[in-house]
Structure formats: structure tokens, C-alpha cells
Design an enzyme around this catalytic site. Structure first.
Site, PDB file in Angstrom:
ATOM      1  N   ASN A   9      30.800  27.478  30.540  1.00  0.00           N
ATOM      2  CA  ASN A   9      29.630  28.057  31.206  1.00  0.00           C
ATOM      3  C   ASN A   9      29.987  29.462  31.688  1.00  0.00           C
ATOM      4  O   ASN A   9      30.677  29.625  32.693  1.00  0.00           O
ATOM      5  CB  ASN A   9      29.238  27.145  32.382  1.00  0.00           C
ATOM      6  N   TRP A  10      29.516  30.473  30.957  1.00  0.00           N
ATOM      7  CA  TRP A  10      29.882  31.860  31.296  1.00  0.00           C
ATOM      8  C   TRP A  10      29.083  32.408  32.474  1.00  0.00           C
ATOM      9  O   TRP A  10      29.329  33.542  32.920  1.00  0.00           O
ATOM     10  CB  TRP A  10      29.675  32.763  30.071  1.00  0.00           C
ATOM     11  N   HIS A  96      21.743  22.846  37.063  1.00  0.00           N
ATOM     12  CA  HIS A  96      22.975  23.360  37.671  1.00  0.00           C
ATOM     13  C   HIS A  96      22.718  23.693  39.138  1.00  0.00           C
ATOM     14  O   HIS A  96      21.678  24.263  39.475  1.00  0.00           O
ATOM     15  CB  HIS A  96      23.464  24.600  36.917  1.00  0.00           C
ATOM     16  N   GLU A 167      29.197  17.444  38.884  1.00  0.00           N
ATOM     17  CA  GLU A 167      29.710  18.703  39.431  1.00  0.00           C
ATOM     18  C   GLU A 167      29.504  18.716  40.940  1.00  0.00           C
ATOM     19  O   GLU A 167      28.425  19.128  41.407  1.00  0.00           O
ATOM     20  CB  GLU A 167      28.949  19.887  38.822  1.00  0.00           C
TER      21      GLU A 167
END
Ligand code: PGA
Length: 245
Positions: A9-10, A96, A167
Site C-alpha cells: 500500500n503506497w 482503510h 489492521e
């Protein structure tokens, strides 16, 4: 069991020019690594056309960091799952925690996952508790609540393929990682939860401060199917170490 997935994930660390420079510098090695390892990279939207084009016919997967929950219409600034599919993306991250400031509900996240599935992209659905919830031992309750609308909605699709990424919010970008025992419990729980309905079509990932120092140890968790790697994925030597652990 599918090959262990390394999802990079950039985020928005680099500009488009910088992302393309980074990609061009490392693409040969990435393509080679992707011959034997399961790798997906998630650049910014603006880099997707060039990167998906260059990755055609290669084993490297490319995905988007988000998508719209709508099919199409008057949604200024949003990007549809159809557009991502047309570019050749095969994955999309939804839910996210860095997007939670935009007021996404669990239902909206479920709709985003559904849109991706409709266009044969694999959604990576992120769940995770805050530090306060972690301290109050609410992890399981929180992630169940986050995931339930997705699990309900996806029953309307035949054989949906998707990933769930655990996460913990307190772990993202902080260098803090749950200990192996805690993480095993959560991964085992998520695996059992999705397994009830979706058998082997769902892969459970872990994301949050993954580095090569800990990746080998975390990868021993039996039901873990991959990592979602943020900061460390833009240090190519470090990313390589994680992939080749
Ligand atoms: P991090 O990010 O590896 O930099 O902690 C992970 C993520 O947010 O997906």
C-alpha cells in the site's frame, strides 16, 4: 491454500512522478519476484494507468487504494470499480482506517466491496480497533461489527473472492505490533468467521508496521494468508526482504 499475498500500500507518500520513477527503477525485479511470489502493489489513482499498462502480461497484480460505493453517476471526485477494471486492476482496498475521517460506515465499505466483486476485482476489506478499544479488550467485538455488513452483503454473490485485512489502528505506521499470541487469536477468529460462509475464497491478511524484522515470525500464524504493507513497501530492499523472508 493460495500463495501468501504481499500487498504493498503506497498510500500518498509519493507524487505520481515519484511513484513512476520508483516503479520504473524496480519493475524488473518486481516482475521477477512476482513469478514465484504473490505480489500486489497499490499506487495512487493517478499512477494506475501507466503502472497497469506496464504490468500487463506480468504476474504482478495492481490494485487501487479505494473505490466508489456507487456504480456511476453524479459523484464528483470518485472512481468507480468499472474504471479500475477497465485499467486492469485486480484488487481494491476498502475501509482503510486512514479513510475513516471521510465518514465511511460499515455499510458503505460493504457496498464498495460489492462494486469491486461485480467487476471481478478482489476487495481487501480492512478492519481493526483503536488503541482505546484494544486496551478495553474490545477487539473481537469491534472487528465483528465492522465486518458483519460485508459478510451479509456478499452472500448475494456467487463465490465472491475477497481478503480481510486485520489492521489495528494503533499499529499502523507506529512501529507497534500485536504480540504473536494476540494476533494468532484474532486471525484465527476472522478465519473461522468468514470460513463459515465462504470456505476457501477468503484470505486473511495482517497489516500494521510490518517489517522484515517481524514478518517471518508473523507468517508462522497458520491461518494468515498475507501482509498489507505500508511504509516498508516503499523501501524496495526492505520490501524484498519481507517478500523473501
Ligand atoms: P504501515 O501501514 O505498514 O505503514 O503500518 C499499513 C497500512 O496502513 O496498510
Amino acid at each position: 491454500m493460495k500463495a501468501f499475498l504481499f500487498a504493498a500500500n503506497w498510500k500518498m507518500y509519493l507524487s505520481t512522478r515519484q511513484e513512476l520513477e520508483f516503479f520504473n527503477q524496480h519493475k524488473q525485479e518486481l516482475f521477477e519476484l512476482a513469478q514465484t511470489k504473490n505480489i500486489a502493489i497499490f499506487p495512487s489513482f493517478t499512477s494506475l494507468p501507466a503502472i497497469t499498462q506496464a504490468s500487463k502480461e506480468k504476474n504482478l497484480h495492481v490494485g487501487a487504494q479505494d473505490c466508489s460505493n456507487h456504480q456511476k453517476g453524479a459523484y464528483t471526485g470518485q472512481v468507480s470499480a468499472q474504471s479500475l477494471a477497465e485499467l486492469g486492476c485486480s484488487y481494491g482496498i476498502v475501509g482503510h482506517s486512514e479513510r475513516s475521517i471521510f465518514g465511511e460506515t460499515a455499510d458503505i465499505i460493504a457496498q464498495k466491496a460489492a462494486r469491486l466483486i461485480e467487476y471481478a476485482l478482489c476487495p481487501i476489506i480492512c478492519v481493526g480497533e483503536t488503541e482505546e478499544e484494544y486496551n478495553n479488550k474490545q477487539t473481537i467485538a469491534v472487528i465483528t461489527k465492522q465486518l458483519q455488513p460485508v459478510l451479509d452483503l456478499l452472500t448475494t454473490y456467487q463465490n465472491p473472492h475477497f481478503c480481510v485485512a486485520y489492521e489495528p489502528v494503533w499499529s499502523i505506521g507506529t512501529g507497534k505490533v500485536p504480540n504473536l499470541e494476540e494476533l494468532s487469536i484474532v486471525i484465527h477468529y476472522l478465519h473461522a468467521l468468514v470460513q463459515e460462509k465462504y470456505s476457501s475464497q477468503c484470505v486473511i491478511l495482517y497489516g500494521g508496521s510490518v517489517t522484515s524484522d517481524i514478518s517471518g515470525q508473523l507468517a508462522t500464524i497458520p491461518e494468515l494468508g498475507g501482509f498489507l504493507i505500508g511504509g516498508a513497501s516503499l523501501d524496495f530492499q526492505e520490501f524484498k526482504k519481507i517478500v523473501l523472508y
